[in-house]
Design an enzyme around this catalytic site. Structure first.
Site, PDB file in Angstrom:
ATOM      1  CB  ALA A  10      -0.919  -0.018   1.223  1.00 21.82           C
ATOM      2  CB  ILE A  13       3.078   1.413  -7.008  1.00 21.45           C
ATOM      3  CG1 ILE A  13       4.435   1.945  -7.464  1.00 21.45           C
ATOM      4  CG2 ILE A  13       2.275   0.900  -8.209  1.00 21.45           C
ATOM      5  CD1 ILE A  13       5.295   0.949  -8.212  1.00 21.45           C
ATOM      6  N   GLY A  14       0.924   1.249  -4.666  1.00 17.86           N
ATOM      7  CA  GLY A  14      -0.320   0.666  -4.163  1.00 17.86           C
ATOM      8  C   GLY A  14      -1.401   1.725  -3.944  1.00 17.86           C
ATOM      9  NE  ARG A  82      15.614   0.893  -9.909  1.00 19.13           N
ATOM     10  CZ  ARG A  82      16.036   1.273 -11.105  1.00 19.13           C
ATOM     11  NH1 ARG A  82      17.323   1.310 -11.374  1.00 19.13           N
ATOM     12  NH2 ARG A  82      15.176   1.620 -12.029  1.00 19.13           N
ATOM     13  CG  ASN A  95      11.696  -6.564  -3.333  1.00 22.59           C
ATOM     14  OD1 ASN A  95      11.566  -6.263  -2.156  1.00 22.59           O
ATOM     15  ND2 ASN A  95      11.770  -5.660  -4.292  1.00 22.59           N
ATOM     16  CB  THR A 119       7.456  -6.582  -6.475  1.00 23.70           C
ATOM     17  OG1 THR A 119       6.322  -6.161  -5.717  1.00 23.70           O
ATOM     18  CG2 THR A 119       8.687  -6.585  -5.586  1.00 23.70           C
ATOM     19  CG  ASN A 120      11.325  -3.536 -10.524  1.00 21.18           C
ATOM     20  OD1 ASN A 120      11.176  -4.190 -11.541  1.00 21.18           O
ATOM     21  ND2 ASN A 120      11.035  -2.246 -10.448  1.00 21.18           N
ATOM     22  NE  ARG A 151       9.728   5.251 -16.827  1.00 22.65           N
ATOM     23  CZ  ARG A 151       9.984   4.396 -15.843  1.00 22.65           C
ATOM     24  NH1 ARG A 151      10.638   3.269 -16.089  1.00 22.65           N
ATOM     25  NH2 ARG A 151       9.595   4.666 -14.617  1.00 22.65           N
ATOM     26  CG  HIS A 175      11.214  -3.605 -15.904  1.00 19.88           C
ATOM     27  ND1 HIS A 175      11.093  -2.514 -16.707  1.00 19.88           N
ATOM     28  CD2 HIS A 175      10.964  -3.161 -14.638  1.00 19.88           C
ATOM     29  CE1 HIS A 175      10.771  -1.447 -15.965  1.00 19.88           C
ATOM     30  NE2 HIS A 175      10.696  -1.822 -14.711  1.00 19.88           N
TER      31      HIS A 175
HETATM   32  N1  APR Z   1       3.791  -7.704   2.467  1.00 18.61           N
HETATM   33  C1  APR Z   1       3.065  -6.619   2.113  1.00 18.61           C
HETATM   34  N2  APR Z   1       3.586  -5.407   1.936  1.00 18.61           N
HETATM   35  C2  APR Z   1       4.895  -5.255   2.150  1.00 18.61           C
HETATM   36  C3  APR Z   1       5.734  -6.331   2.519  1.00 18.61           C
HETATM   37  C4  APR Z   1       5.125  -7.607   2.675  1.00 18.61           C
HETATM   38  N3  APR Z   1       5.832  -8.668   3.032  1.00 18.61           N
HETATM   39  N4  APR Z   1       6.998  -5.863   2.640  1.00 18.61           N
HETATM   40  C5  APR Z   1       6.963  -4.556   2.358  1.00 18.61           C
HETATM   41  N5  APR Z   1       5.701  -4.188   2.060  1.00 18.61           N
HETATM   42  C6  APR Z   1       5.172  -2.875   1.724  1.00 18.61           C
HETATM   43  C7  APR Z   1       5.886  -1.729   2.398  1.00 18.61           C
HETATM   44  O1  APR Z   1       5.445  -1.562   3.744  1.00 18.61           O
HETATM   45  C8  APR Z   1       5.481  -0.559   1.503  1.00 18.61           C
HETATM   46  O2  APR Z   1       4.332   0.095   1.991  1.00 18.61           O
HETATM   47  O3  APR Z   1       5.336  -2.624   0.335  1.00 18.61           O
HETATM   48  C9  APR Z   1       5.152  -1.235   0.153  1.00 18.61           C
HETATM   49  C10 APR Z   1       6.032  -0.760  -0.990  1.00 18.61           C
HETATM   50  O4  APR Z   1       5.734   0.573  -1.191  1.00 18.61           O
HETATM   51  P1  APR Z   1       6.847   1.666  -1.526  1.00 18.61           P
HETATM   52  O5  APR Z   1       8.018   1.490  -0.622  1.00 18.61           O
HETATM   53  O6  APR Z   1       6.191   2.996  -1.561  1.00 18.61           O
HETATM   54  O7  APR Z   1       7.335   1.236  -3.003  1.00 18.61           O
HETATM   55  P2  APR Z   1       6.587   1.473  -4.411  1.00 18.61           P
HETATM   56  O8  APR Z   1       7.111   2.708  -5.038  1.00 18.61           O
HETATM   57  O9  APR Z   1       5.134   1.324  -4.230  1.00 18.61           O
HETATM   58  O10 APR Z   1       7.203   0.262  -5.243  1.00 18.61           O
HETATM   59  C11 APR Z   1       6.950  -1.084  -4.921  1.00 18.61           C
HETATM   60  O11 APR Z   1       7.259  -1.818  -7.190  1.00 18.61           O
HETATM   61  O12 APR Z   1       8.166  -0.749  -9.049  1.00 18.61           O
HETATM   62  C12 APR Z   1       8.394  -1.626  -7.997  1.00 18.61           C
HETATM   63  O13 APR Z   1      10.756  -1.332  -7.610  1.00 18.61           O
HETATM   64  C13 APR Z   1       9.463  -1.113  -7.073  1.00 18.61           C
HETATM   65  O14 APR Z   1       9.761  -3.192  -5.982  1.00 18.61           O
HETATM   66  C14 APR Z   1       9.195  -1.907  -5.850  1.00 18.61           C
HETATM   67  C15 APR Z   1       7.669  -2.030  -5.837  1.00 18.61           C
END
Ligand code: APR
Length: 316
Positions: A10, A13-14, A82, A95, A119-120, A151, A175
């Site tokens: 969440a 991106i979420g 990243r 991840n 996720t990456n 892009r 990717h």
């Molecule tokens: N289960 C659920 N959520 C989790 C877990 C887990 N085990 N571990 C981490 N998270 C949550 C984090 O708490 C965080 O809120 O995943 C969320 C990731 O959100 P952001 O850090 O804001 O990252 P975001 O920009 O959304 O990108 C997420 O997508 O594009 C890819 O490289 C990017 O791998 C990354 C992913």
């Protein structure tokens, strides 16, 4: 019946996915994250926008993964993004473990769902997800190609001073920084980009710069943001896949799909053009590649295969 869409992760991106899904009225949302309070807070905030936006779909935030039960669609962004100077591949171990657990949860709670991984490192993560969820490969895809292509479309539309809506292109392969932008298959209002180059409307040197910028497009944003990575365009791109599935649009989109002989490759995920409809990945489209494209694709495939091997070793 309203569709149930679960977003695992969440974060940036979420949250953006949830906002777009609600505005587009695509279904009721469950927003799950390991962080206490955060998905609940975002869900409440988004719910309070419904009076203004006029949607009647619900959104619920939770730390309980069983809440994904019987979802029609699941979109995964859980994990770490990243930091400046990191490559997507640096996220493999941390991840990979997160995605394995989510795969097992999907198997338990919603084995009939259509699942999109963001996720990456993407191609390796969607491989892990399919392996542990045991979803049919047609119901498990990765989002990357739409983002990379969009892009490239943006940079081309700026350089050519043409509406972005007139540009058709796609990116093949993993990717990563060695993705393969398909110049030979790029058109502008139906006219080949190669003709624009031949007629000196744009020099090849400028196209090459655009291709490099496309390959490094994610890194450019990571550097600018300093904290986190791109999220608006990744979210929009994933919504396009979800919408194609939910509305049976039969859209031709570049997605990370499971290959079973296509492009001479087997048992791996990689970005290819696919048709998405109510059966998930309904067809993988093969395009003819020239010698240079084949060479670039081989390099990209090698990187993906290396990551898959490494992640299998970590998780076994
Ligand atoms: N289960 C659920 N959520 C989790 C877990 C887990 N085990 N571990 C981490 N998270 C949550 C984090 O708490 C965080 O809120 O995943 C969320 C990731 O959100 P952001 O850090 O804001 O990252 P975001 O920009 O959304 O990108 C997420 O997508 O594009 C890819 O490289 C990017 O791998 C990354 C992913």
């Amino acid at each position: 019946m309203k569709k149930k869409i679960t977003l695992i992760g969440a974060g940036n991106i979420g949250g953006t996915l949830a906002h777009l899904l609600l505005i587009k009225k695509l279904g009721d949302i469950v927003l799950i994250d390991v962080m206490q309070g955060m998905p609940q807070g975002k869900a409440l905030d988004l719910s309070q926008s419904s009076a203004v936006e006029g949607f009647s779909n619900t959104i619920q935030g939770s730390n309980d993964f069983s809440k994904m039960k019987n979802s029609d669609v699941v979109i995964i962004t859980a994990g770490l993004p990243r930091k400046p100077g990191m490559s997507r591949d640096d996220l493999l171990e941390i991840n990979g473990k997160i995605i394995k657990k989510i795969g097992l949860d999907i198997k338990k709670y919603c084995p009939k769902a259509f699942v999109i991984c963001i996720t990456n490192p993407l191609d390796a993560m969607v491989y892990v997800l399919q392996k542990y969820s045991k979803l049919p490969s047609s119901k498990c895809v990765g989002m990357a190609g739409i983002l990379d292509s969009s892009r490239m479309k943006f940079f081309l539309s700026e350089a050519l001073k043409v509406s972005i809506n007139d540009i058709q292109t796609f990116v093949l392969g993993g990717h990563g920084d060695d993705m393969v932008p398909m110049v030979n298959h790029t058109t502008v209002g139906g006219i080949r980009l190669l003709d624009f180059i031949k007629n000196k409307k744009i020099p090849m040197s400028k196209i090459n710069k655009i291709l490099d910028r496309t390959r490094m497009g994610g890194g450019e944003i990571v550097k600018l943001l300093q904290r986190g990575s791109a999220f608006y365009a990744p979210a929009s791109s994933a919504i396009q896949i979800a919408e194609a599935y939910l509305l049976d649009q039969k859209k031709l989109l570049p997605c990370a799909a499971y290959l079973n002989g296509q492009y001479g490759l087997k048992k791996m995920y990689m970005g290819v053009p696919v048709i998405i409809g109510s059966n998930g990945v309904e067809e993988i489209i093969e395009v003819k590649l020239d010698a240079n494209e084949k060479k670039m694709l081989r390099t990209s495939v090698k990187s993906v295969q290396g990551l898959v091997k490494a992640v299998d070793k970590i998780l076994n």
